[in-house]
Design a protein around this motif. Structure first.
Motif, PDB file in Angstrom:
ATOM      1  N   CYS A 176     -18.066  55.561 -77.439  1.00 28.04           N
ATOM      2  CA  CYS A 176     -17.890  56.499 -76.195  1.00 28.04           C
ATOM      3  C   CYS A 176     -16.762  55.770 -75.396  1.00 28.04           C
ATOM      4  O   CYS A 176     -16.951  54.820 -74.974  1.00 28.04           O
ATOM      5  CB  CYS A 176     -18.984  56.847 -75.372  1.00 28.04           C
ATOM      6  N   MET A 177     -15.729  56.392 -74.936  1.00 33.70           N
ATOM      7  CA  MET A 177     -14.462  55.967 -74.199  1.00 33.70           C
ATOM      8  C   MET A 177     -14.574  56.556 -73.013  1.00 33.70           C
ATOM      9  O   MET A 177     -14.114  55.947 -71.911  1.00 33.70           O
ATOM     10  CB  MET A 177     -13.002  56.248 -74.911  1.00 33.70           C
ATOM     11  N   SER A 178     -14.920  57.789 -72.788  1.00 34.14           N
ATOM     12  CA  SER A 178     -15.043  58.597 -71.497  1.00 34.14           C
ATOM     13  C   SER A 178     -16.115  59.726 -71.364  1.00 34.14           C
ATOM     14  O   SER A 178     -16.284  60.334 -72.581  1.00 34.14           O
ATOM     15  CB  SER A 178     -13.657  59.100 -71.074  1.00 34.14           C
ATOM     16  N   ARG A 179     -16.633  59.922 -70.191  1.00 39.61           N
ATOM     17  CA  ARG A 179     -17.345  60.845 -69.992  1.00 39.61           C
ATOM     18  C   ARG A 179     -17.481  61.582 -68.706  1.00 39.61           C
ATOM     19  O   ARG A 179     -17.069  61.213 -67.604  1.00 39.61           O
ATOM     20  CB  ARG A 179     -18.942  60.259 -70.153  1.00 39.61           C
ATOM     21  N   GLU A 180     -17.314  63.090 -68.777  1.00 43.29           N
ATOM     22  CA  GLU A 180     -17.115  63.893 -67.587  1.00 43.29           C
ATOM     23  C   GLU A 180     -18.424  64.817 -67.844  1.00 43.29           C
ATOM     24  O   GLU A 180     -19.408  64.708 -68.594  1.00 43.29           O
ATOM     25  CB  GLU A 180     -15.898  64.636 -67.624  1.00 43.29           C
ATOM     26  N   GLU A 181     -18.552  65.616 -66.715  1.00 41.37           N
ATOM     27  CA  GLU A 181     -19.792  66.510 -66.812  1.00 41.37           C
ATOM     28  C   GLU A 181     -19.867  67.267 -68.052  1.00 41.37           C
ATOM     29  O   GLU A 181     -20.941  67.361 -68.536  1.00 41.37           O
ATOM     30  CB  GLU A 181     -19.696  67.210 -65.468  1.00 41.37           C
ATOM     31  N   ASN A 182     -18.865  67.801 -68.490  1.00 38.20           N
ATOM     32  CA  ASN A 182     -19.167  69.008 -69.597  1.00 38.20           C
ATOM     33  C   ASN A 182     -18.137  68.406 -70.868  1.00 38.20           C
ATOM     34  O   ASN A 182     -17.844  69.355 -71.703  1.00 38.20           O
ATOM     35  CB  ASN A 182     -18.604  70.181 -69.255  1.00 38.20           C
ATOM     36  N   ARG A 183     -17.910  67.151 -70.946  1.00 42.38           N
ATOM     37  CA  ARG A 183     -16.913  66.801 -71.937  1.00 42.38           C
ATOM     38  C   ARG A 183     -17.283  65.230 -72.049  1.00 42.38           C
ATOM     39  O   ARG A 183     -17.346  64.410 -71.137  1.00 42.38           O
ATOM     40  CB  ARG A 183     -15.527  67.129 -71.966  1.00 42.38           C
ATOM     41  N   MET A 184     -16.920  64.649 -73.520  1.00 39.93           N
ATOM     42  CA  MET A 184     -16.802  63.259 -73.610  1.00 39.93           C
ATOM     43  C   MET A 184     -15.869  63.135 -74.620  1.00 39.93           C
ATOM     44  O   MET A 184     -15.403  64.047 -75.553  1.00 39.93           O
ATOM     45  CB  MET A 184     -18.112  63.073 -74.030  1.00 39.93           C
ATOM     46  N   SER A 185     -15.447  61.759 -74.767  1.00 37.29           N
ATOM     47  CA  SER A 185     -14.267  61.320 -75.706  1.00 37.29           C
ATOM     48  C   SER A 185     -14.773  60.187 -76.393  1.00 37.29           C
ATOM     49  O   SER A 185     -15.433  59.086 -75.825  1.00 37.29           O
ATOM     50  CB  SER A 185     -13.064  60.954 -74.933  1.00 37.29           C
ATOM     51  N   PHE A 186     -14.512  59.949 -77.855  1.00 38.78           N
ATOM     52  CA  PHE A 186     -15.084  58.842 -78.715  1.00 38.78           C
ATOM     53  C   PHE A 186     -13.868  58.456 -79.522  1.00 38.78           C
ATOM     54  O   PHE A 186     -12.983  59.290 -79.708  1.00 38.78           O
ATOM     55  CB  PHE A 186     -16.204  59.381 -79.571  1.00 38.78           C
ATOM     56  N   ASN A 187     -13.832  57.522 -80.003  1.00 35.35           N
ATOM     57  CA  ASN A 187     -12.877  56.728 -80.621  1.00 35.35           C
ATOM     58  C   ASN A 187     -13.880  56.177 -81.968  1.00 35.35           C
ATOM     59  O   ASN A 187     -14.860  55.872 -81.758  1.00 35.35           O
ATOM     60  CB  ASN A 187     -11.930  55.821 -80.270  1.00 35.35           C
ATOM     61  N   MET A 188     -13.007  56.222 -82.909  1.00 38.40           N
ATOM     62  CA  MET A 188     -13.514  55.299 -83.994  1.00 38.40           C
ATOM     63  C   MET A 188     -12.254  54.720 -84.860  1.00 38.40           C
ATOM     64  O   MET A 188     -11.415  55.339 -85.091  1.00 38.40           O
ATOM     65  CB  MET A 188     -14.286  56.376 -85.318  1.00 38.40           C
ATOM     66  N   GLY A 189     -12.298  53.526 -85.458  1.00 43.06           N
ATOM     67  CA  GLY A 189     -11.282  52.854 -86.093  1.00 43.06           C
ATOM     68  C   GLY A 189     -10.350  51.992 -85.107  1.00 43.06           C
ATOM     69  O   GLY A 189      -9.355  51.472 -85.530  1.00 43.06           O
TER      70      GLY A 189
ATOM     71  N   HIS B 220     -13.418  64.758 -79.509  1.00 48.96           N
ATOM     72  CA  HIS B 220     -13.470  65.252 -78.213  1.00 48.96           C
ATOM     73  C   HIS B 220     -14.619  66.205 -78.307  1.00 48.96           C
ATOM     74  O   HIS B 220     -14.788  67.276 -78.979  1.00 48.96           O
ATOM     75  CB  HIS B 220     -12.117  66.027 -77.921  1.00 48.96           C
ATOM     76  N   LEU B 221     -15.818  65.858 -77.670  1.00 49.50           N
ATOM     77  CA  LEU B 221     -17.032  66.736 -77.354  1.00 49.50           C
ATOM     78  C   LEU B 221     -16.933  67.506 -76.280  1.00 49.50           C
ATOM     79  O   LEU B 221     -16.653  66.803 -75.093  1.00 49.50           O
ATOM     80  CB  LEU B 221     -17.935  65.693 -77.439  1.00 49.50           C
ATOM     81  N   ARG B 222     -17.029  68.703 -76.353  1.00 45.38           N
ATOM     82  CA  ARG B 222     -16.899  69.347 -75.367  1.00 45.38           C
ATOM     83  C   ARG B 222     -17.877  70.914 -75.331  1.00 45.38           C
ATOM     84  O   ARG B 222     -18.392  71.204 -76.365  1.00 45.38           O
ATOM     85  CB  ARG B 222     -15.454  70.392 -75.353  1.00 45.38           C
ATOM     86  N   LYS B 223     -18.046  71.450 -74.203  1.00 45.98           N
ATOM     87  CA  LYS B 223     -19.057  72.438 -73.925  1.00 45.98           C
ATOM     88  C   LYS B 223     -17.967  73.849 -74.280  1.00 45.98           C
ATOM     89  O   LYS B 223     -16.809  73.637 -74.233  1.00 45.98           O
ATOM     90  CB  LYS B 223     -19.522  72.358 -72.755  1.00 45.98           C
ATOM     91  N   ALA B 224     -18.993  74.766 -74.846  1.00 48.82           N
ATOM     92  CA  ALA B 224     -18.294  75.843 -75.308  1.00 48.82           C
ATOM     93  C   ALA B 224     -17.354  76.516 -74.249  1.00 48.82           C
ATOM     94  O   ALA B 224     -17.585  76.381 -73.090  1.00 48.82           O
ATOM     95  CB  ALA B 224     -19.352  76.916 -75.339  1.00 48.82           C
ATOM     96  N   GLY B 225     -16.040  77.015 -74.881  1.00 46.72           N
ATOM     97  CA  GLY B 225     -14.891  77.600 -73.935  1.00 46.72           C
ATOM     98  C   GLY B 225     -13.785  76.468 -73.576  1.00 46.72           C
ATOM     99  O   GLY B 225     -12.669  76.925 -73.002  1.00 46.72           O
ATOM    100  N   ASP B 226     -14.083  75.412 -73.827  1.00 49.95           N
ATOM    101  CA  ASP B 226     -13.006  74.071 -73.491  1.00 49.95           C
ATOM    102  C   ASP B 226     -12.329  73.797 -74.774  1.00 49.95           C
ATOM    103  O   ASP B 226     -12.699  72.703 -75.505  1.00 49.95           O
ATOM    104  CB  ASP B 226     -13.883  72.916 -72.850  1.00 49.95           C
ATOM    105  N   HIS B 227     -11.574  74.554 -75.207  1.00 54.67           N
ATOM    106  CA  HIS B 227     -10.782  74.436 -76.530  1.00 54.67           C
ATOM    107  C   HIS B 227      -9.487  74.970 -76.363  1.00 54.67           C
ATOM    108  O   HIS B 227      -8.929  75.358 -77.359  1.00 54.67           O
ATOM    109  CB  HIS B 227     -11.690  75.178 -77.464  1.00 54.67           C
ATOM    110  N   LYS B 228      -8.610  74.532 -75.364  1.00 48.83           N
ATOM    111  CA  LYS B 228      -7.130  75.138 -75.315  1.00 48.83           C
ATOM    112  C   LYS B 228      -6.438  74.252 -76.384  1.00 48.83           C
ATOM    113  O   LYS B 228      -5.517  74.978 -76.751  1.00 48.83           O
ATOM    114  CB  LYS B 228      -6.665  74.563 -73.883  1.00 48.83           C
ATOM    115  N   GLU B 229      -6.905  73.299 -76.902  1.00 50.24           N
ATOM    116  CA  GLU B 229      -6.253  72.442 -78.058  1.00 50.24           C
ATOM    117  C   GLU B 229      -5.971  73.610 -79.070  1.00 50.24           C
ATOM    118  O   GLU B 229      -5.022  73.415 -79.940  1.00 50.24           O
ATOM    119  CB  GLU B 229      -6.784  71.245 -78.274  1.00 50.24           C
TER     120      GLU B 229
END
Length: 189
Positions: free
Chosen positions: A94-107, A121-130
């Motif tokens: 786990c690299m970062s955490r906010e209320e409705n999203r988290m970021s993880f790395n591997m490697g 990129h772990l996101r709650k529903a609707g957070d998917h602009k990418e």
């Protein structure tokens, strides 16, 4: 004795993990598919709405950092801490955490990049602009090449400053994401 990643300064991490761009590699799709299968196997099916390959490695024929970005969307009421526990038990950091999203790395290792590197990129529903940006570049190869040219131009200037590299691309990404959201309207809703 080498420092652990968690003990390194941001500058030390940027030196160890510089921006590297390479020609598109079809193996990136295979890497994504391997991780997607793992994620489908370990994450609670009732919570996961969608798993997607995002970022430049998902765009055919453009140079990219050889890091596969994965978007995992979960239900709005999902407890992210539960998902975090599962991911960290399976090798994600786990690299970062906010209320409705988290970021993880591997490697990422104390010796530099592993053979296969991932950002999740772990996101709650609707957070998917990418997803919109990805599809726009896939469907508009001329804009994808423009993006590639910009990234190649920024590469050496920001080789050891990931935040600067990301910020330098942000106006371009925001502009074409907005166009994509209009063009594709509610494609992912």
């Amino acid at each position: 004795m080498k420092k652990r990643l968690s003990e390194m300064t941001l500058e030390e991490l940027w030196a160890l993990f510089p921006i590297i761009l390479t020609q598109h590699d079809p193996a990136w799709t295979e890497w994504y598919q391997e991780k997607e299968a793992l994620l489908q196997n370990i994450l609670p099916k009732a919570e996961v709405l969608r798993i997607s390959h995002i970022g430049s490695t998902a765009i055919p024929a453009i140079w990219a950092k050889p890091i596969v970005d994965i978007l995992v969307e979960v239900k709005k009421d999902c407890n992210l801490a539960d998902i975090q526990k599962i991911l960290t038990e399976n090798g994600f950091i786990c690299m970062s955490r906010e209320e409705n999203r988290m970021s993880f790395n591997m490697g990422y290792t104390e010796d530099g990049f592993a053979e296969k590197v991932f950002h999740l990129h772990l996101r709650k529903a609707g957070d998917h602009k990418e997803l919109y940006f990805r599809d726009y570049l896939i469907n508009h190869p001329d804009i994808a090449k423009e993006y590639e040219k910009m990234k190649l131009g920024l590469w050496k200037e920001y080789e050891h400053h990931r935040d600067g590299y990301t910020q330098a691309k942000s106006t371009f990404i925001a502009h074409y994401t907005a166009l994509a959201q209009k063009e594709y309207e509610n494609r992912y809703e």
